[in-house]
Scaffold this motif. Structure first.
Motif, PDB file in Angstrom:
ATOM      1  N   LEU A 248      39.331  47.285  31.871  1.00 31.51           N
ATOM      2  CA  LEU A 248      38.602  47.163  32.411  1.00 31.51           C
ATOM      3  C   LEU A 248      38.090  46.131  31.252  1.00 31.51           C
ATOM      4  O   LEU A 248      37.024  45.451  31.308  1.00 31.51           O
ATOM      5  N   LEU A 249      38.514  45.744  30.212  1.00 31.75           N
ATOM      6  CA  LEU A 249      38.337  44.522  29.319  1.00 31.75           C
ATOM      7  C   LEU A 249      38.536  43.714  30.216  1.00 31.75           C
ATOM      8  O   LEU A 249      37.766  42.727  30.261  1.00 31.75           O
ATOM      9  N   LEU A 250      38.984  43.330  31.292  1.00 32.62           N
ATOM     10  CA  LEU A 250      39.385  42.199  31.988  1.00 32.62           C
ATOM     11  C   LEU A 250      38.416  42.257  32.977  1.00 32.62           C
ATOM     12  O   LEU A 250      38.003  40.979  33.602  1.00 32.62           O
ATOM     13  N   ASN A 251      37.726  43.286  32.880  1.00 31.37           N
ATOM     14  CA  ASN A 251      36.921  43.178  34.066  1.00 31.37           C
ATOM     15  C   ASN A 251      35.248  42.856  33.105  1.00 31.37           C
ATOM     16  O   ASN A 251      34.568  42.135  33.542  1.00 31.37           O
ATOM     17  N   LEU A 252      35.410  43.171  31.932  1.00 31.41           N
ATOM     18  CA  LEU A 252      34.378  42.557  31.727  1.00 31.41           C
ATOM     19  C   LEU A 252      34.334  41.538  31.475  1.00 31.41           C
ATOM     20  O   LEU A 252      33.225  40.495  31.133  1.00 31.41           O
ATOM     21  N   LEU A 253      35.813  41.092  31.031  1.00 25.52           N
ATOM     22  CA  LEU A 253      35.739  38.825  30.749  1.00 25.52           C
ATOM     23  C   LEU A 253      35.085  38.425  32.393  1.00 25.52           C
ATOM     24  O   LEU A 253      34.937  37.502  31.858  1.00 25.52           O
ATOM     25  N   PRO A 284      34.386  29.680  37.827  1.00 23.42           N
ATOM     26  CA  PRO A 284      33.889  30.512  37.215  1.00 23.42           C
ATOM     27  C   PRO A 284      34.816  31.690  38.523  1.00 23.42           C
ATOM     28  O   PRO A 284      35.930  32.796  38.750  1.00 23.42           O
ATOM     29  N   HIS A 285      35.419  31.151  40.105  1.00 24.34           N
ATOM     30  CA  HIS A 285      35.877  31.559  41.273  1.00 24.34           C
ATOM     31  C   HIS A 285      37.292  31.912  40.919  1.00 24.34           C
ATOM     32  O   HIS A 285      38.066  32.998  40.555  1.00 24.34           O
ATOM     33  N   GLN A 286      37.615  30.197  40.251  1.00 30.08           N
ATOM     34  CA  GLN A 286      39.306  30.319  39.886  1.00 30.08           C
ATOM     35  C   GLN A 286      39.620  30.558  38.392  1.00 30.08           C
ATOM     36  O   GLN A 286      40.574  31.637  38.862  1.00 30.08           O
ATOM     37  N   ALA A 287      38.827  30.767  37.328  1.00 34.69           N
ATOM     38  CA  ALA A 287      38.843  32.073  36.601  1.00 34.69           C
ATOM     39  C   ALA A 287      38.903  33.530  36.837  1.00 34.69           C
ATOM     40  O   ALA A 287      39.993  34.429  36.397  1.00 34.69           O
ATOM     41  N   VAL A 288      38.354  33.837  38.158  1.00 35.12           N
ATOM     42  CA  VAL A 288      37.948  34.848  38.400  1.00 35.12           C
ATOM     43  C   VAL A 288      39.152  35.588  39.137  1.00 35.12           C
ATOM     44  O   VAL A 288      39.550  36.576  38.876  1.00 35.12           O
ATOM     45  N   GLY A 292      41.963  38.405  38.351  1.00 35.28           N
ATOM     46  CA  GLY A 292      42.928  39.439  39.702  1.00 35.28           C
ATOM     47  C   GLY A 292      43.699  39.645  39.643  1.00 35.28           C
ATOM     48  O   GLY A 292      44.310  40.663  39.380  1.00 35.28           O
ATOM     49  N   LYS A 293      44.764  38.327  39.204  1.00 37.32           N
ATOM     50  CA  LYS A 293      45.496  38.479  39.215  1.00 37.32           C
ATOM     51  C   LYS A 293      46.699  39.150  37.863  1.00 37.32           C
ATOM     52  O   LYS A 293      47.656  39.590  38.416  1.00 37.32           O
ATOM     53  N   ALA A 294      45.753  39.266  37.077  1.00 41.97           N
ATOM     54  CA  ALA A 294      46.088  39.333  35.429  1.00 41.97           C
ATOM     55  C   ALA A 294      46.298  40.658  36.282  1.00 41.97           C
ATOM     56  O   ALA A 294      47.319  41.451  35.447  1.00 41.97           O
ATOM     57  N   ARG A 295      45.889  41.161  36.628  1.00 40.72           N
ATOM     58  CA  ARG A 295      44.783  42.599  36.248  1.00 40.72           C
ATOM     59  C   ARG A 295      46.290  43.555  37.822  1.00 40.72           C
ATOM     60  O   ARG A 295      46.842  44.524  37.072  1.00 40.72           O
TER      61      ARG A 295
END
Ligand SMILES: [Zn+2]
Length: 329
Positions: A248-253, A284-288, A292-295
Motif C-alpha cells: 500500500l505504501l508503494l501504491n501511495l508513493l 513519472p512513467h519510469q518511476a512508476v 511496479g518492479k519493486a512491488r
C-alpha cells in the motif's frame, strides 16, 4: 465502532442492495452468492447485514438490533453462522470439511445456516473442489456467501452455481463525506485520503489508521536528504511493516508521483493535505515502472529494508531537485 446491521446503511452499492432486498422481499434467495468487487467497498459489511435481515426475530426489513438473534450476531456467537477465512496463505480442505459437518444439521435458531467465506479466491484447489460438492446438492437451509476481489481465480464451476453480485468502487465524495461526517476527520485530510483511496473506504481508513501517510512523508523526506544514515534509518523503520502495508505504501508513493506530475499542469485543490509540499520532478512513467518492479520483488521475499533503501535512492537520483529541507507538514 458502530455495528452495521441494515442494508439501508450500505454506502453507494445501490444495485447490489436492490437485488438483495428484492430476494428478501420475495423470499427467493439463491443458495449461493458471490460478492465480488474491489477491496474495502462494503462486500463483507453487506453480507453481514444480509444475515441480520434473515435472522432478526422482529423484522426482515430493518433488523431491530435488540432481539436475541441480533445480539448473538453482534457478538459473533450465532450458532447458525460459520465463517471461513484463509489461515496464513490459503483456505484448506480441512476447513471445507467443517462446512460439510456444519451443514449436516438443520439450523438451530435461524431459518438458514449461513457459510460466509472471506477471500474466497484463497481456496486452494482441493478445498475448491470439496466446496463444489457442497454447492452441488446443498440442503434447502444452506446459504453460501463468498466474498472475493478476484472472481477470475474461483473455479468456474463454483461461479456458475452461484449468483454473482458486483460491488463497485465508491465515489470520492462518498468516502470524503463519511470520513468527515462519521469519523470526524478534518476536511483537508479527508480530501487527501479519499483521493488516495482508489474508491475503497477500507483503504482510506487503513491509510489513516496505520500511519502510512506519515511514513510516506518520511520516505520522501529521506530521499531529499543527503544523510545516508537517515536513509538507512527510515528504510529500517518502514521495513518492519507487514507486506500488505508495504504494498500500500508503494501504491501511495506511485500516486504521489502521478499527482506531482499532474499538479504541475492543473491546479489541484487541497493537493495532499497532510503530505510534504515537495513534488516529484523526474519522469513519472519510469518511476512508476520502477515501483511496479519493486512491488513484484516484495512477493519474491526480497529483503524489504534493502528494497526501501533502493527506492529512496532511486527517488533521489531520478528527482534531483527534491528540496533537501522540504517542509514536512
Ligand atoms: Zn433483531
Amino acid at each position: 465502532m458502530k455495528v452495521i446491521r441494515s442494508l439501508s446503511e450500505i454506502l453507494c452499492q445501490e444495485s447490489a442492495v436492490k437485488l438483495l432486498r428484492l430476494a428478501l422481499e420475495k423470499g427467493i434467495l439463491s443458495h449461493s452468492y458471490i460478492f465480488c468487487g474491489p477491496e474495502g467497498v462494503g462486500k463483507e459489511t453487506t453480507a453481514r447485514a444480509l444475515i441480520y435481515h434473515l435472522f432478526c426475530h422482529f423484522s426482515k426489513d430493518e433488523p431491530c438490533g435488540s432481539c436475541l438473534a441480533c445480539k448473538k450476531l453482534d457478538k459473533a456467537i450465532h450458532p447458525d453462522v460459520k465463517i471461513l477465512e484463509p489461515e496464513k496463505r490459503d483456505i484448506r480442505i480441512e476447513s471445507v470439511r467443517e462446512i460439510e459437518n456444519f451443514l449436516r444439521y438443520r439450523p438451530l435458531e435461524a431459518p438458514y445456516r449461513v457459510i460466509l467465506i472471506l477471500q474466497a479466491e484463497k481456496l486452494n484447489p482441493q478445498a475448491g473442489n470439496a466446496l463444489l460438492k457442497s454447492l452441488e446438492e446443498p440442503p434447502l437451509y444452506a446459504l453460501f456467501i463468498l466474498i472475493t476481489e478476484r472472481i477470475d481465480q474461483l473455479l468456474p464451476t463454483i461461479v456458475s452455481r452461484s449468483q454473482v453480485v458486483r460491488f463497485r468502487p465508491l465515489r470520492r465524495e462518498i468516502i470524503k463525506n463519511y470520513l468527515v461526517g462519521i469519523r470526524q476527520y478534518d476536511e483537508g485530510l479527508a480530501e487527501t485520503l479519499s483521493s488516495l483511496s482508489m474508491g475503497s473506504l477500507g483503504k482510506a481508513l487503513a491509510i489513516a489508521e496505520s500511519g502510512l501517510l506519515e511514513d510516506l512523508n518520511s520516505l520522501i523526506q529521506a530521499s531529499a536528504s543527503k544523510k545516508r544514515a537517515l536513509k538507512f534509518k527510515v528504510a529500517e523503520k518502514l521495513a518492519r511493516r507487514p507486506k500488505e502495508e508495504l504494498e500500500l505504501l508503494l501504491n501511495l508513493l506511485g500516486l504521489w508521483i502521478w499527482k506531482s506530475y499532474v499538479s504541475k499542469r492543473v491546479n489541484l485543490p487541497h493537493f495532499f493535505e497532510g503530505l510534504t509540499d515537495c513534488a516529484f520532478e523526474g519522469n513519472p512513467h519510469q518511476a512508476v515502472g520502477f515501483l511496479g518492479k519493486a512491488r513484484q520483488a516484495l512477493n519474491y521475499f526480497v529483503n524489504p529494508e534493502l528494497l526501501l533503501y533502493n527506492i529512496i535512492n532511486y527517488l533521489e537520483t531520478s528527482s534531483p531537485n527534491l528540496p533537501a529541507n522540504s517542509q514536512i507538514k
